[in-house]
Design an enzyme around this catalytic site. Structure first.
Site, PDB file in Angstrom:
ATOM      1  N   ASP A 392       0.873  -1.167   0.000  1.00 54.97           N
ATOM      2  CA  ASP A 392       0.000   0.000   0.000  1.00 54.97           C
ATOM      3  C   ASP A 392       0.915   1.224   0.000  1.00 54.97           C
ATOM      4  O   ASP A 392       2.050   1.150   0.476  1.00 54.97           O
ATOM      5  CB  ASP A 392      -0.880  -0.010   1.246  1.00 54.97           C
ATOM      6  CG  ASP A 392      -1.638   1.284   1.413  1.00 54.97           C
ATOM      7  OD1 ASP A 392      -2.379   1.655   0.493  1.00 54.97           O
ATOM      8  OD2 ASP A 392      -1.453   1.932   2.460  1.00 54.97           O
ATOM      9  N   THR A 394       0.146   4.925   0.980  1.00 47.73           N
ATOM     10  CA  THR A 394       0.062   5.881   2.079  1.00 47.73           C
ATOM     11  C   THR A 394       0.271   5.206   3.426  1.00 47.73           C
ATOM     12  O   THR A 394      -0.453   4.291   3.802  1.00 47.73           O
ATOM     13  CB  THR A 394      -1.300   6.595   2.062  1.00 47.73           C
ATOM     14  OG1 THR A 394      -1.496   7.177   0.782  1.00 47.73           O
ATOM     15  CG2 THR A 394      -1.356   7.667   3.135  1.00 47.73           C
ATOM     16  N   ASP A 594      -1.372  -0.604   6.116  1.00 47.99           N
ATOM     17  CA  ASP A 594      -1.446   0.021   7.440  1.00 47.99           C
ATOM     18  C   ASP A 594      -2.814   0.602   7.758  1.00 47.99           C
ATOM     19  O   ASP A 594      -3.062   0.981   8.897  1.00 47.99           O
ATOM     20  CB  ASP A 594      -0.407   1.140   7.546  1.00 47.99           C
ATOM     21  CG  ASP A 594      -0.859   2.399   6.822  1.00 47.99           C
ATOM     22  OD1 ASP A 594      -1.285   2.287   5.654  1.00 47.99           O
ATOM     23  OD2 ASP A 594      -0.786   3.486   7.424  1.00 47.99           O
TER      24      ASP A 594
END
Length: 710
Positions: A392, A394, A594
């Site tokens: 991922d 960001t 996250d």
């Protein structure tokens, strides 16, 4: 143990089929879980059985009313059978005393035994042998031809031949082997307990006057009202008093999709609010609830054995009757009990059964020391096998603390007002981008009073609310332009200029018109490019990046990270779909994320890895948690997994080779029975010690960061 029906859905697909969930009034031991799963699976018409021991939950699908009644009868019979006590503290998971008496046998054998008269040495040998003989008899009485039976037979054969020194050597080595396993398991469980405790220090309490106050979790009492919002971990067991939300219960039920929870529904500590707001009346709280969660996780981790561990244990079980058969054949041919005993005293089972679980547990403990919590042995194997890496963007490839670098109002709007409104809405949510907006408003001393209506969080899109009768929307371009139908073309030049710089954009719409944009710089983690390059050299054939940003921003970030393959403007469901697409094509995917929106993809991957600074939901769903905010942990996790599997294979080869040589030596009377037993047990201890050796260099002490310095 009584069961009650929690939920039932009948008439699936227009038939008499249905789905039922029942729950026991307390957690189920793993032995009962396996037995119950097997018995339900065996019933005609029953399928999809899932038993979660943590909450005593049983879910199954039935084909018709007959199969439904059969399942209920089985559960009714279970009601009459008491379920063994589930341990209340971590220490109950292990014996109270160290097996084999710790190091006392060494002292007794090398110091005390030589000073004793012959008769007392014989008595001492017999007394030391009794626990192993009784254990073998107990195994036989339970119908199991296990390694315990083989050990007992070897000791009994030495006693019959009056070879008391061999008896002493055998009991000494077996005792030391058990002590070694206990010590490693104890250390591993302690490390896991410390690392996996529920990290909730404070909660929001709702007072009688309607105000919220943050208090330490230890001060929360029964019947207090606890408020939990989007992305927050539920820290208590309780009943929903107010609100409606989707709650991810994967840590308890294994189901990756959130379930609706409204007034009157039960919620449990360790589950996570995906979307919505809940006011929970506390039933159970504090160390009791957290400790039960840790214990359940440890039990679950013990059950999550690596596939290779299961294979070696099955081979070990198969080796026991083979050893007995070979010893009997030698006795029938030679009529020489010494040769038969030499065969009996050498087997493959001990080393095979002991070394592999020790290697797994030791690696999990080592991982905890190096900043990675590996939630079960099978995930070590998955880390080693993964060949496709997905990041991922960001908060994963980029720092978890993005910053607002520009605020651009649309025509007719003021810059400060755009920032004030966006901060007012975003402050309710834990996402890093939301924190960046609030931080920017604080830096500019912009006050934003709570004048808006209730804020709705649209997962992975943005937020919606109203202020002074005006409809407000804050979020990504996809949300504002495609979902809400807002025309963003008036700011096309500003959008193009900011995206060319690789910045992410957050859009504000008011009553269907674009009011302004925020440019957010998402700095790449300094180690990201080097980590990607290193992981490519460690066997990952493909490396991808997934992001909700537009293609130009995604390309700029991917280029800086050294990633050539990426997908832009990806929704949460699309992330999971990408993982499934790769999995269906034969890839073994390691997903790193996250955020709340990464949870479905983490669940769908071969092994999911979450960052320590990610959301509660991502940390709960992931199979591996990096407890340090550094992507370098991925390299260490891969090295640890590779080293563990390599060492397991090496121990397997050493066990087969050395024990085959000792077996041949006993058959041809080159080795005496006592020497065969000694060499065999030394091999077992040797591979066990080899299994426990660290794979990674000792972790470096963390250098404290001085306040006020960059």
């Amino acid at each position: 143990m009584s069961f009650c029906i929690i939920h039932e859905l009948q008439g699936l697909n227009g038939t008499a089929a249905g789905r039922m969930r029942v729950r026991a009034h307390r957690p189920l031991p793993l032995s009962v879980t396996a037995d119950l799963t097997r018995n339900l699976d065996d019933l005609p018409g029953i399928s999809g059985v899932r038993v979660n021991p943590r909450v005593g939950s049983v879910l199954f699908f039935y084909a018709d009313q007959q199969s439904r009644l059969s399942a209920l009868r089985l559960l009714a019979v279970r009601d009459k059978n008491p379920v063994p006590h589930t341990p209340a503290v971590t220490s109950e998971l292990l014996p109270e005393k160290t097996p084999g008496g710790g190091l006392l046998p060494l002292l007794r054998f090398f110091v005390i035994r030589p000073l004793l008269p012959r008769i007392w040495r014989m008595v001492s040998s017999v007394m030391a042998a009794m626990p192993f003989l009784l254990k073998g008899v107990a195994s036989l009485l339970h119908g199991r031809l296990s390694v315990d039976v083989l050990d007992a037979a070897a000791i009994a054969a030495s006693l019959l031949m009056r070879d008391f020194r061999t008896v002493s050597v055998l009991t000494l080595l077996l005792g030391l082997g058990e002590t070694l396993e206990y010590w490693t398991r104890r250390r591993s469980l302690d490390s896991l307990t410390e690392s996996l405790a529920l990290n909730v220090d404070s909660v929001w309490l709702l007072g009688k006057d309607g105000t919220e106050a943050s208090v330490p979790l230890g001060q929360v009492q029964k019947d207090d009202l606890v408020v939990v919002r989007d992305g927050g971990s539920i820290p208590v067991d309780g009943i929903v008093e107010e609100g409606c939300a989707l709650v991810n219960q994967s840590s308890m039920t294994g189901e990756p999709l959130g379930v609706p929870r409204a007034r009157g529904a039960a919620v449990f500590a360790g589950t996570v609010v995906e979307e919505g707001r809940l006011v929970i009346r506390v039933n159970q709280v504090g160390d009791g609830t957290r400790l039960r969660q840790v214990i359940s996780f440890i039990e679950q981790s013990e059950a999550l054995k690596a596939g290779i561990q299961g294979k070696t244990e099955r081979l070990a079980d198969l080796a026991v009757p083979f050893t007995f058969a070979l010893a009997a054949l030698v006795w029938l041919i030679t009529r020489n009990p010494m040769r038969a005993a030499s065969v009996l005293l050498v087997d493959y089972s001990c080393a095979l059964k002991l070394a592999t679980p020790l290697a797994v547990l030791a690696s999990m403990r080592e991982g905890a020391r190096h900043g990675m919590v590996i939630k079960g042995g099978r995930y070590l194997e998955a880390l080693c096998e993964a060949d496709t890496l997905i990041f991922d963007k960001t908060g994963t490839l980029t720092n978890a603390s993005p910053r607002v670098v520009d605020v651009i109002p649309a025509g007719g709007y003021q810059r400060d007002e755009v920032l004030r409104i966006m901060a007012c809405l975003e402050e309710h949510f834990p996402h890093p981008v939301a924190r960046a907006v609030v931080r920017k408003a604080q830096e500019e001393n912009l006050q934003h009073e709570e004048e808006h209506a209730q804020v709705e969080y649209v997962v992975a899109h943005g937020v919606a609310s109203s202020l002074h009768g005006k409809m407000l929307r804050v979020g990504s371009r996809h949300y504002i332009e495609h979902d809400e139908g807002v025309d963003v073309s008036p700011m096309a030049a500003d959008i193009a200029r900011q995206t060319a710089l690789g910045r992410s954009l957050l859009y504000l719409a008011e009553d269907g018109a674009l009011a302004g944009i925020l440019a957010i710089e998402d700095p790449l983690r300094p180690e990201a490019a080097a980590v990607v390059k290193t992981l490519r050299g460690m066997g990952f054939k493909r490396v991808l990046m997934l992001t909700g940003d537009d293609e130009r921003t995604a390309r700029a970030v991917a280029a800086r990270a050294g990633i050539t393959e990426f997908r832009a403007q990806v929704l949460p469901t699309d992330k999971a779909a990408v993982v499934r697409e790769l999995t269906d094509s034969g890839c073994k995917v390691l997903m790193v994320g996250d955020g709340i929106n990464d949870a479905p993809a983490l669940s769908a991957s071969h092994v999911g890895v979450a960052m320590s600074d990610g959301t509660d939901l991502a940390r709960e769903v992931a199979n591996v948690l990096l407890t340090r905010a550094d992507l370098g942990g991925l390299i260490e996790a891969r090295r640890l997994a590779d080293g563990t599997l390599r060492r397991i294979h090496m121990n397997f080869a050493a066990t087969l080779t050395l024990n085959s040589l000792f077996l041949a030596g006993g058959l041809f009377m080159v080795l005496a029975p006592g020497l065969s037993a000694l060499l065999h047990n030394l091999t077992t201890l040797g591979v066990s010690l080899n299994a426990m050796r660290p794979h990674l260099p000792a972790p470096k002490p963390q250098t404290p960061v001085m306040e006020g310095r960059p």
